[in-house]
Write a protein that holds these residues in place. Structure first.
Motif: not given
Lengths: 257, 267
Positions: B154, B157-158, B160-161, B163-165, B167
């Motif tokens: 994850y 791949f991305d 920023e997302s 981190q927002a999730a 992780i």
């Protein structure tokens, strides 16, 4: 849904933020309630993305408070309750070796927890999310081989797979053609009306946002909040633009009064 | 083929080589996708300082190399956090480690063939102790990669997302480069300091040409690396070649074949 007693999902009170000496947000106050389709508009560089980072706790507040599901952002831990479709979601490395299913399954990772494999239940949630956005048939395609509009649906599926209660979409239609944008907004309406999903859509596309949402947050350093569920007027939109700029209404279901 | 396995040193070379190939190829997929393919090379040069220090102070060189490599990895990460550009941070530690090595070599008026065996790899020099260290640490590294596979995927791949999730992207990044530091030291016995990054960069780049899913890409990269070790060691044994060089030439040959195949099919 019980209209009389709506739960507040996201609440900002007197939020201010500066990058050094540069004031980016001044005294932002608004709230999003369960079942809302809220839109956040404002010109580029107005502080919209900063606001999103503050909501996710990625930046520290200078002043004010942000509450998520009633909990202060600093203490909030249940991030899986909030789905996020990032700005430039489709500007990832197009050669990245990942299938549609692999990308959508990322949405379940936080729920499954560190060091754990995804369960059968997780895989079913991913399939369901891909079904909702109409991408299940392309589950084994490489993400980079899809069109911009299709990729965007996969990113929404990724967010939906986590079964969030609030979905935040940051400039999701950048780089997507007009037709795909149209079906994108109808997908959002469907999510909001049929599945009861609470949405916060951030965009600089005033026309499309105003046409679809019931609450409008205008950001241009100053933040103003408008309930437009009963209609919209010029003042609701002009807040996001410099004084004197003319609004040109186009393709609206609801005419600008 | 059976004859070659009668020798203890060849058995050790096969065991160590295949495990290292598996670990490095897996790490390689993550690093190549993050444009960090040369991190392995940087860390290998830092650990040269560790090898020289081990020889100078009479410490088991692989252990001192591990210490240098891991500390170097953490130092690079720290410099990046302090807003030094990533490649510059690698260059600084790369030179630092190498300089320590060169100074220690000059102080001891040259080491001998032993040092060369680390620079270019030497399967004859792989001892029982080396094998135990490579097996133990190699399996632990592999376990860490498997346990955090989905989060690393994850975040690659991305970021920023991810981190927002929620992780822990920062800690994962640190873990990945520490694992790289470890993998590099384990590999240097077989392929040598100067060729270490081949295991990280080439199998992953070859697998990426095949345009498959993420999981398949990792499996293909690992398979290519393991197969190249086997072919390379057999060639080295029968043709009396340096094993590290032979393995890397096989890797490059496989990559070239895959590239040609892709070009022909793209038309």
């Amino acid at each position: 849904m019980d209209k009389g007693k709506k739960e507040t999902v996201l609440e900002l009170s007197n939020v201010s933020f500066s990058y050094g000496e540069n004031l980016v947000l001044d005294d932002a106050t608004f709230k999003v309630e369960r079942g809302d389709f809220a839109g956040m508009i404002g010109p580029n560089g107005a502080g919209k993305t900063t606001l999103v980072k503050l909501i996710f706790g990625l930046l520290a507040l200078d002043r004010g408070s942000i509450r998520l599901f009633g909990t202060d952002v600093g203490k909030f831990k249940e991030w899986q309750r909030i789905g996020y479709v990032p700005q430039k979601a489709t500007s990832f490395d197009q050669n990245f070796p990942a299938t549609v299913f692999e990308v959508a399954s990322m949405g379940r990772f936080p729920k499954a927890g560190l060091m754990r494999q995804l369960s059968r239940e997780d895989y079913m949630a991913v399939e369901k999310a891909l079904g909702v956005v109409g991408m299940l048939e392309l589950r084994n395609s490489r993400i980079g081989d899809l069109s911009g509009g299709q990729q965007q649906r996969v990113f929404i599926a990724r967010a939906l797979a986590a079964e969030p209660e609030l979905l935040i979409l940051d400039e999701p239609t950048v780089g997507v053609d007009a037709e795909a944008q149209h079906s994108f907004y109808s997908l959002l309406r469907q999510l909001n009306r049929e599945l009861g999903m609470t949405l916060l859509l951030i965009s600089h596309d005033v026309g499309m946002v105003a046409k679809n949402v019931n609450k409008l947050v205008c950001v241009n350093i100053k933040v103003t909040f408008h309930d437009i569920s009963k209609g919209i007027n010029k003042a609701d939109l002009s807040c996001a633009y410099p004084a004197g700029m003319e609004l040109v209404p186009h393709h609206h279901d609801r005419a600008v009064k | 083929m059976i004859e070659i396995l009668q020798y203890g040193f060849m058995q050790r070379a096969f065991i160590a080589g295949m495990l290292i190939a598996l670990v490095c190829a897996t790490i390689g997929v993550f690093l190549v996708l993050r444009r960090m393919a040369l991190l392995g090379d940087g860390l290998a040069h830092i650990s040269f300082g560790g090898i020289a220090a081990g020889m100078f102070f009479n410490v088991y060189p692989l252990v001192s190399a591990l210490a240098f490599s891991v500390l170097g990895a953490l130092g690079i990460q720290k410099l990046k956090q302090m807003k030094v550009y990533g490649d510059a941070a690698i260059a600084i530690f790369f030179s630092f480690g190498l300089a320590i090595g060169v100074v220690l070599v000059s102080l001891s008026h040259g080491f001998n063939a032993d040092l060369f065996s680390y620079l270019f790899g030497s399967i004859l020099a792989v001892s029982e102790t080396d094998i135990l260290l490579i097996l133990g640490v190699g399996i632990a590294t592999l376990a860490a990669l498997l346990l955090f596979y989905k989060e690393l995927f994850y975040a690659s791949f991305d970021e920023e997302s991810a981190q927002a999730a929620g992780i822990p992207v920062g800690r994962l990044n640190t873990m990945l480069i520490v694992l790289t530091a470890v993998a590099v030291v384990l590999s240097m016995r077989i392929v040598g300091i100067l060729l270490v990054s081949s295991f990280i960069a080439i199998p992953a780049s070859t697998a990426l040409l095949m345009r498959r899913s993420f999981k398949q890409t990792i499996v293909i990269a690992a398979a290519i690396a393991i197969m190249s070790v086997i072919v390379g060691l057999v060639l080295a044994y029968y043709m009396d070649l340096a094993a590290g060089g032979a393995i890397v030439l096989v890797l490059v040959a496989v990559f070239s074949a895959a590239l040609l195949h892709t070009k022909l099919h793209a038309r």
